[in-house]
Enzyme design. Structure first.
Site, PDB file in Angstrom:
ATOM      1  N   PHE A 107      43.587  93.982 -19.938  1.00 25.16           N
ATOM      2  CA  PHE A 107      44.088  92.762 -20.038  1.00 25.16           C
ATOM      3  C   PHE A 107      45.622  93.009 -20.068  1.00 25.16           C
ATOM      4  CE2 PHE A 107      45.082  89.342 -23.409  1.00 25.16           C
ATOM      5  CZ  PHE A 107      45.616  88.344 -22.499  1.00 25.16           C
ATOM      6  N   ASP A 111      43.997 104.784 -15.900  1.00 23.11           N
ATOM      7  CA  ASP A 111      42.900 103.978 -16.479  1.00 23.11           C
ATOM      8  C   ASP A 111      41.373 104.548 -16.258  1.00 23.11           C
ATOM      9  OD1 ASP A 111      42.888 100.439 -17.481  1.00 23.11           O
ATOM     10  OD2 ASP A 111      40.896 101.602 -17.390  1.00 23.11           O
ATOM     11  N   THR A 171      48.813  97.093 -32.734  1.00 22.36           N
ATOM     12  CA  THR A 171      48.330  95.785 -32.966  1.00 22.36           C
ATOM     13  C   THR A 171      48.650  95.405 -34.466  1.00 22.36           C
ATOM     14  OG1 THR A 171      46.368  94.565 -33.637  1.00 22.36           O
ATOM     15  CG2 THR A 171      46.336  96.752 -33.652  1.00 22.36           C
ATOM     16  N   ASP A 172      48.693  93.956 -34.756  1.00 24.21           N
ATOM     17  CA  ASP A 172      49.368  93.666 -36.226  1.00 24.21           C
ATOM     18  C   ASP A 172      48.009  94.133 -36.981  1.00 24.21           C
ATOM     19  OD1 ASP A 172      47.397  91.655 -35.465  1.00 24.21           O
ATOM     20  OD2 ASP A 172      48.778  89.911 -35.657  1.00 24.21           O
ATOM     21  N   GLU A 173      46.785  94.132 -36.522  1.00 16.35           N
ATOM     22  CA  GLU A 173      45.662  94.357 -37.416  1.00 16.35           C
ATOM     23  C   GLU A 173      45.707  95.639 -38.400  1.00 16.35           C
ATOM     24  OE1 GLU A 173      41.883  93.765 -35.900  1.00 16.35           O
ATOM     25  OE2 GLU A 173      42.601  92.028 -34.357  1.00 16.35           O
ATOM     26  N   TYR A 213      37.978  99.455 -35.726  1.00 14.59           N
ATOM     27  CA  TYR A 213      39.351  99.282 -34.607  1.00 14.59           C
ATOM     28  C   TYR A 213      40.558  99.435 -35.211  1.00 14.59           C
ATOM     29  CZ  TYR A 213      42.618  96.919 -31.717  1.00 14.59           C
ATOM     30  OH  TYR A 213      43.647  96.602 -31.194  1.00 14.59           O
ATOM     31  N   LYS A 220      43.542 102.353 -34.649  1.00 16.42           N
ATOM     32  CA  LYS A 220      44.791 102.054 -34.101  1.00 16.42           C
ATOM     33  C   LYS A 220      45.806 102.482 -35.208  1.00 16.42           C
ATOM     34  CE  LYS A 220      46.056 100.118 -31.030  1.00 16.42           C
ATOM     35  NZ  LYS A 220      46.310 100.577 -29.590  1.00 16.42           N
ATOM     36  N   ASN A 260      47.605  88.396 -31.691  1.00 18.70           N
ATOM     37  CA  ASN A 260      46.624  88.300 -30.668  1.00 18.70           C
ATOM     38  C   ASN A 260      47.247  87.600 -29.646  1.00 18.70           C
ATOM     39  OD1 ASN A 260      45.150  88.133 -33.380  1.00 18.70           O
ATOM     40  ND2 ASN A 260      43.486  87.508 -31.942  1.00 18.70           N
ATOM     41  N   LYS A 270      36.593  88.089 -25.979  1.00 17.79           N
ATOM     42  CA  LYS A 270      37.237  87.670 -26.865  1.00 17.79           C
ATOM     43  C   LYS A 270      37.551  86.320 -26.858  1.00 17.79           C
ATOM     44  CE  LYS A 270      39.103  91.916 -27.004  1.00 17.79           C
ATOM     45  NZ  LYS A 270      39.655  92.712 -26.314  1.00 17.79           N
ATOM     46  N   TYR A 319      32.365  82.090 -35.861  1.00 15.64           N
ATOM     47  CA  TYR A 319      32.081  82.982 -37.268  1.00 15.64           C
ATOM     48  C   TYR A 319      32.657  82.426 -38.391  1.00 15.64           C
ATOM     49  CZ  TYR A 319      32.132  86.732 -33.473  1.00 15.64           C
ATOM     50  OH  TYR A 319      31.903  87.525 -32.429  1.00 15.64           O
ATOM     51  N   ARG A 371      44.856  83.157 -37.064  1.00 21.06           N
ATOM     52  CA  ARG A 371      45.398  84.143 -35.813  1.00 21.06           C
ATOM     53  C   ARG A 371      46.470  83.514 -35.442  1.00 21.06           C
ATOM     54  NH1 ARG A 371      42.039  86.726 -38.392  1.00 21.06           N
ATOM     55  NH2 ARG A 371      40.361  88.048 -37.658  1.00 21.06           N
TER      56      ARG A 371
END
Ligand code: NAD
Ligand code: DAU
Length: 361
Positions: free
Chosen positions: A12, A34, A131-133, A166, A170, A195, A205, A223, A230
């Site tokens: 993506f 890839d 990522t911010d996660e 995940y 990361k 995101n 997603k 959920y 987000r």
């Protein structure tokens, strides 16, 4: 820098980065590497596939010998590393794959770059996309009021506190990148983004999944209570930020990327329903009944909110699109590119999605 290796370029965000670099920098050779996992799709790059400055290589970043050969063969000066397993729900089912690709794959690429550059760091850069996660979850201080829903934001200095397999993978990869800078002096950069949404996102997603389900009159599995927050950024703005940071970022540094654009999931779902119904010519409220509350994601982070002031102040980057404009553009794109979507959602993926949905509802 002349020869740039972009990993995960058939995914993506990677496809938007490849497109931007191929079109904007005809003087660069762009090598897109890839493995074409379920998430990689060369149809994402149809418009630039025959550009003279573009090469595609199917390879797995975990294959260290191959990475060493490719670095040498293409005389790589710069790496923009996006290849990863990226979906939190999949990481809950299959954490090993995430550790393999995100941790060992990143290490393999770092070591291959180190081996090839051999201490000659002049004009070299290893730029890792994260990522911010990794920062964990923020509180909702003011759940009843409009965004921002809390006073706290993720800063570049926020301590890592990942919760999902995940985000843990990361976080580990980010630490390895910084360790290569601190230990070997490798010129590295890390960015942590919120995101993304926009064209070519795999429909597991939230946003593309729900657009497609609304179009097909299928349930929208929200959920929990849909109260998780987000912070959404249009993917082309992320690609623009990557371009800016790749060329002007301070080596060894970290930048947060985000648009100060917090949304509760349930509110996003309502915007999507309204926009799809409007563009399909359905009466208002036509698809509201599709909203279906299902079992929550395990360890579901409550709120993400990025503070990207550093990036704005130091490098002048700002998002170019307002969310309302970006969402309408995105919905239009998915409705206009149903063949792209149908090619992905038939076959293997349909079975995966059915299992996933049945396990939740
Ligand atoms: P994606 O899942 O759409 O694409 C990942 C790409 O990596 C695919 O093309 C896949 O084939 C490739 N890949 C996977 N394993 C590989 C391997 N072992 N070797 C080579 N290629 C492999 O992911 P995305 O959403 O485009 O995310 C790209 C990067 O940006 C990831 O590192 C992700 O952690 C990060 N990120 C994503 C978001 C987001 O909102 N999507 C936000 C912040 C950061
Ligand atoms: O924050 C950046 C991260 O954003 C990236 O690092 C990840 O690669 C990317 O996948 C994304 O992670 P999220 O888990 O936030 O994205 P996702 O689209 O899976 O879910 C967004 C929110 O919507 C989340 O709170 C879970 C919820 N959700 C998701 C799906 C797929 C639902 O309620 N129902 C769903 O069916």
């Amino acid at each position: 820098m002349k020869n740039i290796l972009i990993t995960g370029g058939a995914g993506f965000i990677g496809s938007h980065v490849v497109r931007l670099f191929v079109n904007k920098y005809p003087e660069y050779n762009i090598v897109n590497l890839d493995a074409l996992t379920y998430a990689g799709n060369l149809a994402n790059l149809k418009d630039i596939e025959s550009a003279p400055n573009y090469t595609f290589i199917k390879a797995d970043i975990c294959d260290y010998e191959r990475m060493c050969d490719l670095m040498q063969e293409h005389a790589i000066d710069g790496v923009i590393h996006l290849a990863a397993e990226s979906h939190v729900d999949r990481s809950i089912k299959d954490p090993f794959t995430f550790a393999r690709t995100n941790v060992m794959g990143t290490l393999s690429l770092l070591q291959a770059a180190r081996q090839y550059w051999n201490g000659d760091w002049q004009g070299k850069l290893f730029y890792h996309i994260s990522t911010d996660e990794v920062y964990g979850a923020l509180e909702l201080d003011k759940p009843e009021e409009p965004a921002p829903y809390g006073s706290e934001f993720f800063l570049e200095t926020t301590k890592y506190n990942p919760h999902s397999p995940y985000s843990a993978s990361k976080a580990a990869s980010d630490h390895f990148v910084r360790a290569y800078h601190d230990t070997y002096g490798m010129p590295t950069l890390v960015t942590n983004c919120s995101n993304n949404y926009g064209p070519y996102q795999f429909p597991e997603k939230l946003i593309p999944l729900f657009i497609n389900n609304i179009r097909r009159g299928k349930p929208l599995p929200v959920y929990g209570k849909g109260e998780n927050v987000r912070d959404w950024l249009y993917v082309v703005d992320h690609a623009r930020a990557i371009d800016t940071i790749f060329h002007q970022g301070k080596v060894g540094d970290t930048y947060n990327i985000g648009g100060f654009n917090e949304w509760k999931n349930i509110d996003i779902v309502k915007v999507l329903i309204k926009t799809v119904d409007k563009l399909l010519g359905n009466p208002a409220g036509h698809s509201d009944h599709l909203i279906t509350f299902v079992t929550d994601r395990a360890g579901h982070d409550l709120r993400y909110a990025i503070d990207s002031t550093k990036l704005k102040n130091e490098l002048g980057w700002e998002p170019s699109l307002q969310f309302e404009e970006g969402i309408e553009k995105t919905v239009r794109w998915y409705l206009d590119n149903q063949e792209w979507m149908d090619n992905i959602t038939s076959g293997e993926y349909e079975k995966y999605y059915k299992d996933m949905y049945q396990n939740r509802s």
